[in-house]
Design a protein around this motif. Structure first.
Motif, PDB file in Angstrom:
ATOM      1  N   GLY A 152      -9.466   3.208   6.416  1.00  0.00           N
ATOM      2  CA  GLY A 152      -8.557   2.105   6.690  1.00  0.00           C
ATOM      3  C   GLY A 152      -8.498   1.813   8.174  1.00  0.00           C
ATOM      4  O   GLY A 152      -9.017   2.570   9.005  1.00  0.00           O
ATOM      5  N   LEU A 153      -7.834   0.718   8.533  1.00  0.00           N
ATOM      6  CA  LEU A 153      -7.817   0.277   9.925  1.00  0.00           C
ATOM      7  C   LEU A 153      -6.455   0.403  10.580  1.00  0.00           C
ATOM      8  O   LEU A 153      -6.341   0.297  11.796  1.00  0.00           O
ATOM      9  CB  LEU A 153      -8.268  -1.190  10.005  1.00  0.00           C
ATOM     10  N   ALA A 154      -5.420   0.605   9.781  1.00  0.00           N
ATOM     11  CA  ALA A 154      -4.059   0.655  10.324  1.00  0.00           C
ATOM     12  C   ALA A 154      -3.434   2.009  10.034  1.00  0.00           C
ATOM     13  O   ALA A 154      -3.720   2.631   9.001  1.00  0.00           O
ATOM     14  CB  ALA A 154      -3.203  -0.459   9.713  1.00  0.00           C
ATOM     15  N   PRO A 155      -2.555   2.481  10.915  1.00  0.00           N
ATOM     16  CA  PRO A 155      -1.879   3.750  10.655  1.00  0.00           C
ATOM     17  C   PRO A 155      -0.894   3.640   9.498  1.00  0.00           C
ATOM     18  O   PRO A 155      -0.499   2.537   9.089  1.00  0.00           O
ATOM     19  CB  PRO A 155      -1.147   4.040  11.974  1.00  0.00           C
ATOM     20  N   LEU A 156      -0.502   4.785   8.988  1.00  0.00           N
ATOM     21  CA  LEU A 156       0.380   4.863   7.824  1.00  0.00           C
ATOM     22  C   LEU A 156       1.630   4.020   7.998  1.00  0.00           C
ATOM     23  O   LEU A 156       1.996   3.239   7.107  1.00  0.00           O
ATOM     24  CB  LEU A 156       0.758   6.334   7.589  1.00  0.00           C
ATOM     25  N   GLU A 157       2.310   4.158   9.131  1.00  0.00           N
ATOM     26  CA  GLU A 157       3.575   3.458   9.329  1.00  0.00           C
ATOM     27  C   GLU A 157       3.414   1.947   9.250  1.00  0.00           C
ATOM     28  O   GLU A 157       4.279   1.251   8.704  1.00  0.00           O
ATOM     29  CB  GLU A 157       4.192   3.854  10.676  1.00  0.00           C
ATOM     30  N   GLU A 158       2.310   1.411   9.785  1.00  0.00           N
ATOM     31  CA  GLU A 158       2.098  -0.035   9.746  1.00  0.00           C
ATOM     32  C   GLU A 158       1.848  -0.525   8.326  1.00  0.00           C
ATOM     33  O   GLU A 158       2.356  -1.576   7.918  1.00  0.00           O
ATOM     34  CB  GLU A 158       0.918  -0.421  10.647  1.00  0.00           C
ATOM     35  N   MET A 159       1.074   0.231   7.567  1.00  0.00           N
ATOM     36  CA  MET A 159       0.806  -0.161   6.180  1.00  0.00           C
ATOM     37  C   MET A 159       2.091  -0.115   5.349  1.00  0.00           C
ATOM     38  O   MET A 159       2.375  -1.025   4.552  1.00  0.00           O
ATOM     39  CB  MET A 159      -0.253   0.746   5.563  1.00  0.00           C
ATOM     40  N   VAL A 160       2.898   0.915   5.555  1.00  0.00           N
ATOM     41  CA  VAL A 160       4.153   1.045   4.805  1.00  0.00           C
ATOM     42  C   VAL A 160       5.109  -0.081   5.168  1.00  0.00           C
ATOM     43  O   VAL A 160       5.731  -0.703   4.283  1.00  0.00           O
ATOM     44  CB  VAL A 160       4.788   2.427   5.071  1.00  0.00           C
ATOM     45  N   ALA A 161       5.242  -0.370   6.448  1.00  0.00           N
ATOM     46  CA  ALA A 161       6.156  -1.439   6.876  1.00  0.00           C
ATOM     47  C   ALA A 161       5.726  -2.787   6.309  1.00  0.00           C
ATOM     48  O   ALA A 161       6.561  -3.580   5.859  1.00  0.00           O
ATOM     49  CB  ALA A 161       6.207  -1.493   8.407  1.00  0.00           C
ATOM     50  N   ALA A 162       4.414  -3.049   6.307  1.00  0.00           N
ATOM     51  CA  ALA A 162       3.910  -4.321   5.786  1.00  0.00           C
ATOM     52  C   ALA A 162       4.138  -4.420   4.280  1.00  0.00           C
ATOM     53  O   ALA A 162       4.470  -5.491   3.752  1.00  0.00           O
ATOM     54  CB  ALA A 162       2.428  -4.463   6.107  1.00  0.00           C
ATOM     55  N   ALA A 163       3.974  -3.307   3.570  1.00  0.00           N
ATOM     56  CA  ALA A 163       4.217  -3.312   2.121  1.00  0.00           C
ATOM     57  C   ALA A 163       5.690  -3.587   1.834  1.00  0.00           C
ATOM     58  O   ALA A 163       6.028  -4.330   0.904  1.00  0.00           O
ATOM     59  CB  ALA A 163       3.800  -1.970   1.523  1.00  0.00           C
ATOM     60  N   ALA A 164       6.570  -2.999   2.636  1.00  0.00           N
ATOM     61  CA  ALA A 164       8.004  -3.232   2.446  1.00  0.00           C
ATOM     62  C   ALA A 164       8.356  -4.695   2.678  1.00  0.00           C
ATOM     63  O   ALA A 164       9.210  -5.250   1.972  1.00  0.00           O
ATOM     64  CB  ALA A 164       8.798  -2.328   3.389  1.00  0.00           C
ATOM     65  N   GLU A 165       7.708  -5.328   3.657  1.00  0.00           N
ATOM     66  CA  GLU A 165       7.959  -6.742   3.917  1.00  0.00           C
ATOM     67  C   GLU A 165       7.548  -7.616   2.740  1.00  0.00           C
ATOM     68  O   GLU A 165       8.055  -8.729   2.578  1.00  0.00           O
ATOM     69  CB  GLU A 165       7.217  -7.188   5.187  1.00  0.00           C
ATOM     70  N   ARG A 166       6.642  -7.140   1.920  1.00  0.00           N
ATOM     71  CA  ARG A 166       6.242  -7.884   0.726  1.00  0.00           C
ATOM     72  C   ARG A 166       7.248  -7.724  -0.415  1.00  0.00           C
ATOM     73  O   ARG A 166       7.084  -8.321  -1.471  1.00  0.00           O
ATOM     74  CB  ARG A 166       4.853  -7.419   0.255  1.00  0.00           C
ATOM     75  N   GLY A 167       8.293  -6.921  -0.185  1.00  0.00           N
ATOM     76  CA  GLY A 167       9.346  -6.779  -1.164  1.00  0.00           C
ATOM     77  C   GLY A 167       9.064  -5.764  -2.257  1.00  0.00           C
ATOM     78  O   GLY A 167       9.724  -5.777  -3.302  1.00  0.00           O
ATOM     79  N   TYR A 168       8.125  -4.862  -2.021  1.00  0.00           N
ATOM     80  CA  TYR A 168       7.784  -3.880  -3.042  1.00  0.00           C
ATOM     81  C   TYR A 168       8.910  -2.869  -3.233  1.00  0.00           C
ATOM     82  O   TYR A 168       9.596  -2.481  -2.281  1.00  0.00           O
ATOM     83  CB  TYR A 168       6.506  -3.137  -2.680  1.00  0.00           C
ATOM     84  N   ALA A 169       9.043  -2.402  -4.463  1.00  0.00           N
ATOM     85  CA  ALA A 169       9.994  -1.328  -4.780  1.00  0.00           C
ATOM     86  C   ALA A 169       9.361   0.029  -4.535  1.00  0.00           C
ATOM     87  O   ALA A 169      10.055   1.011  -4.263  1.00  0.00           O
ATOM     88  CB  ALA A 169      10.455  -1.440  -6.232  1.00  0.00           C
ATOM     89  N   TYR A 170       8.034   0.098  -4.656  1.00  0.00           N
ATOM     90  CA  TYR A 170       7.317   1.349  -4.398  1.00  0.00           C
ATOM     91  C   TYR A 170       5.925   1.025  -3.878  1.00  0.00           C
ATOM     92  O   TYR A 170       5.434  -0.104  -4.002  1.00  0.00           O
ATOM     93  CB  TYR A 170       7.248   2.234  -5.652  1.00  0.00           C
ATOM     94  N   TYR A 171       5.298   2.025  -3.284  1.00  0.00           N
ATOM     95  CA  TYR A 171       4.001   1.806  -2.621  1.00  0.00           C
ATOM     96  C   TYR A 171       3.264   3.133  -2.547  1.00  0.00           C
ATOM     97  O   TYR A 171       3.843   4.158  -2.197  1.00  0.00           O
ATOM     98  CB  TYR A 171       4.246   1.259  -1.216  1.00  0.00           C
ATOM     99  N   ALA A 172       1.977   3.112  -2.897  1.00  0.00           N
ATOM    100  CA  ALA A 172       1.178   4.336  -2.906  1.00  0.00           C
ATOM    101  C   ALA A 172       0.135   4.316  -1.792  1.00  0.00           C
ATOM    102  O   ALA A 172      -0.520   3.298  -1.564  1.00  0.00           O
ATOM    103  CB  ALA A 172       0.478   4.501  -4.253  1.00  0.00           C
ATOM    104  N   VAL A 173      -0.015   5.438  -1.135  1.00  0.00           N
ATOM    105  CA  VAL A 173      -1.061   5.657  -0.134  1.00  0.00           C
ATOM    106  C   VAL A 173      -2.111   6.541  -0.791  1.00  0.00           C
ATOM    107  O   VAL A 173      -1.803   7.644  -1.252  1.00  0.00           O
ATOM    108  CB  VAL A 173      -0.495   6.327   1.127  1.00  0.00           C
ATOM    109  N   THR A 174      -3.364   6.070  -0.840  1.00  0.00           N
ATOM    110  CA  THR A 174      -4.412   6.785  -1.587  1.00  0.00           C
ATOM    111  C   THR A 174      -5.692   6.868  -0.759  1.00  0.00           C
ATOM    112  O   THR A 174      -6.688   6.221  -1.068  1.00  0.00           O
ATOM    113  CB  THR A 174      -4.706   6.084  -2.925  1.00  0.00           C
ATOM    114  N   ASP A 175      -5.654   7.653   0.306  1.00  0.00           N
ATOM    115  CA  ASP A 175      -6.856   7.785   1.129  1.00  0.00           C
ATOM    116  C   ASP A 175      -7.926   8.596   0.403  1.00  0.00           C
ATOM    117  O   ASP A 175      -7.667   9.292  -0.579  1.00  0.00           O
ATOM    118  CB  ASP A 175      -6.503   8.415   2.474  1.00  0.00           C
ATOM    119  N   HIS A 176      -9.151   8.487   0.919  1.00  0.00           N
ATOM    120  CA  HIS A 176     -10.306   9.088   0.247  1.00  0.00           C
ATOM    121  C   HIS A 176     -10.253  10.621   0.281  1.00  0.00           C
ATOM    122  O   HIS A 176      -9.783  11.228   1.240  1.00  0.00           O
ATOM    123  CB  HIS A 176     -11.606   8.632   0.903  1.00  0.00           C
ATOM    124  N   ALA A 177     -10.789  11.212  -0.779  1.00  0.00           N
ATOM    125  CA  ALA A 177     -10.857  12.664  -0.921  1.00  0.00           C
ATOM    126  C   ALA A 177     -12.151  13.185  -0.285  1.00  0.00           C
ATOM    127  O   ALA A 177     -13.026  12.412   0.108  1.00  0.00           O
ATOM    128  CB  ALA A 177     -10.773  13.021  -2.405  1.00  0.00           C
TER     129      ALA A 177
END
Length: 575
Positions: free
Chosen positions: A351-376
């Motif tokens: 990915g190109l953005a840090p965790l906090e930026e992705m989470v904040a952007a997802a929250a701005e979309r009005g999501y109730a929940y959000y999953a982070v699924t980086d590669h294994a």
């Protein structure tokens, strides 16, 4: 118009290919690929950034920033042009063929002097490749299929490219005085994965101002035809746009007619004829007198035919008419129904953005929940370790609920190995809230082995979603050869969701596969697979694909309340 970011992204991707062709360092090539993706996903216009500001973009170092500045200032990059000059243009064309990598393309040129796609096709048919190392009969078959895919894709426009162009044109034309309505229609409104051209419809009393405006837009490269009823242009990106203007009182009939599909329109015209009516782009009228009985809105036209309004994504004559007549048309899933995204990445892997930026952007979309699924870790280029993923989990837990109350799920995108195995043992996987499992390698396994591979992943009690199930890349890579009906049945039996991946070059599953999987009773997850903040918005394309597959919110697990979703994620471990 093409954004400067997109021009720079294309240039850096090309340079990465050039590095690979010339036998350059693989890590350097990947660095340019990552920088290209980062610049393409950057919301700021890179033509307005200096070298220091460019280096703030993840993956953009000093050397790349200097090249971007040089390109913005001069329109070219000396180092790129010098590397281009060392490689025949034909070889650069060859690497666009799906399944043909840079080294093999160079081998074809050096050994057989093949420097075009047509020459490659001819050489395969003449069996000239069989003496070269690494070019057997299976390779030949794959290359011929890849050439066919590429040629087909060359005649079609990706859904996202067409949408962006159409929305810009609709916005410009909507500003013109006298515009009552303006929208795009055709296969784009039906959200097909690729479209042949863009149809735009305007409702206004006079057509000339709109026809002239389209011809004069900065994005217009060529006027193909200019008339009072229809104007066609070709944009700078090669997309043909057809504009038609109808009177405001014919808007509904015109929009219905030009949205299509052809098969759907034949059915609606047949129904009209049985009712003693005639349906055209001008309205629904009595056959004898010519008196119009409906035309102002699509709802009005469909109602007069005895039908409910039919969502454009269903208008393919795949049973929507019959369902409408029976009153059984589905309430298809919409973007508003989505409560969360279950497949996203951060800069911990690709990915190109840090965790906090992705989470904040997802929250701005009005999501109730959000999953982070980086590669294994089995996707070795991402260099994942147990320590890294556990450290991320702690950060995810610390952020849970802090952004507008949005709940966070910590997951991973696992790799489905050739035997159906996945990264990490069961005990380690038990710590994740959910696991997406995807095929990332060994695409050419035989049908039985490939089917068994994915079914075994479904049967793993820790695997919740099969990511981009067919692995296809539209126009570039065919889907895997597997018995998909067996896979779909396994998903339904084991409580494993099938992903509808919203990346425009995937849209995987496709609509026809969704219809088949739905008949088996499978559930689905519509995910963005976002690798940057702007990519979270790609979900719209996955939703359009889900609609084309007749899915309702009940079919899609990430429209469910979190409590119901968690029960599903427990699979057979429920208790």
């Amino acid at each position: 118009m093409v954004r400067p970011n997109e021009e720079v992204e294309a240039l850096l991707h090309e340079y990465a290919d050039l590095i690979a062709i010339t036998g350059g360092d693989a890590f350097r090539a990947r660095a340019y690929e990552k920088a290209a993706r980062a610049i393409g996903g950057c919301p700021a216009d890179v033509s307005h950034l200096d070298a220091a500001a460019l280096r703030e973009i993840p993956g953009v170092g000093r050397s790349i920033a200097e090249k971007v500045v040089e390109y913005v200032r001069t329109g070219h990059v000396t180092e790129v042009e010098e590397t281009r000059a060392r490689i025949p243009a034909g070889v650069r064309q060859l690497i666009t063929v799906p399944t043909l990598g840079p080294r093999k393309a160079l081998a074809l040129y050096e050994n057989l002097h093949i420097s075009s796609v047509d020459e490659l096709a001819d050489a395969i048919r003449a069996r000239k490749l069989r003496g070269l190392k690494g070019f057997g009969q299976k390779t030949e078959a794959n290359l011929l299929h890849g050439i066919a895919l590429m040629r087909q894709a060359g005649e079609r426009i990706p859904l996202s490219t067409a949408t962006e162009a159409a929305e810009d044109i609709v916005a410009e034309l909507s500003r013109i005085t006298g515009c009552k309505h303006c929208a795009y229609a055709g296969s784009l409104r039906r959200m097909k994965e690729t479209v042949g051209d863009i149809d735009v419809l305007v409702a206004a009393g006079r057509s000339a101002p709109f026809m002239d405006a389209l011809a004069e837009l900065p994005s217009t490269a060529e006027v193909v035809a200019h008339g009072a009823k229809k104007t066609s242009v070709r944009t700078l990106t090669g997309v043909q746009v057809d504009l038609r203007v109808v009177r405001p009182d014919s808007w509904g009939a015109g929009l219905q007619y030009f949205t299509g599909s052809k098969a759907h329109n034949i059915r609606t015209r047949t129904i009209a004829a049985h009712l003693g009516l005639k349906l055209s782009e001008y309205g629904l009228s009595e056959t004898g007198s010519g008196r119009r009985v409906a035309s102002r809105s699509e709802d009005e036209v469909y109602a007069r035919l005895g039908l409910p309004w039919i969502p454009p994504t269903l208008r393919e004559d795949r049973g929507e008419i019959e369902a409408g007549l029976r009153g059984e048309l589905p309430e298809v899933v919409t973007e508003r129904d989505v409560r969360g995204d279950l497949h996203t990445h951060t800069d911990l892997t690709d990915g190109l953005a840090p965790l906090e930026e992705m989470v904040a952007a997802a929250a701005e979309r009005g999501y109730a929940y959000y999953a982070v699924t980086d590669h294994a870790p089995d996707l070795r280029m991402q260099r994942m370790t147990d320590e890294k993923i556990l450290a991320q989990r702690e950060r995810v837990r610390s952020l849970d609920g802090r952004y507008h109350g949005m709940r966070l799920l910590h997951g991973a995108e696992l790799n489905i190995g050739p035997e159906g195995e996945v990264d990490w043992p069961d005990g380690f996987l038990a710590g994740f809230d959910l696991c997406v499992a995807s095929v990332h390698s060994h695409f050419t396994l035989g049908r039985r082995a490939m089917t068994r591979r994915i079914v075994r992943a479904c049967e793993n009690p820790r695997v919740n979603v099969i990511g981009h199930p067919t692995t296809r890349l539209i126009g570039r890579r065919p889907g895997i050869d597997a018995d998909l009906d067996e896979v779909f049945a396994a998903c339904a039996r084991t409580g494993t969701a099938l992903e509808i991946n919203s990346q425009p070059d995937r849209l995987d599953l496709g609509d026809e596969d969704i219809l088949r999987a739905r008949s088996h009773g499978a559930r689905f997850a519509v995910d963005s697979d976002a690798h940057s903040v702007p990519q979270l918005a790609l979900l719209r394309y996955g939703i359009g694909t889900a609609q084309r597959g007749w899915l309702t919110p009940d079919d899609v697990i990430n429209t469910w309340p979190l409590r119901r979703l968690r029960r599903f994620l427990r699979k057979d471990r429920a208790g």
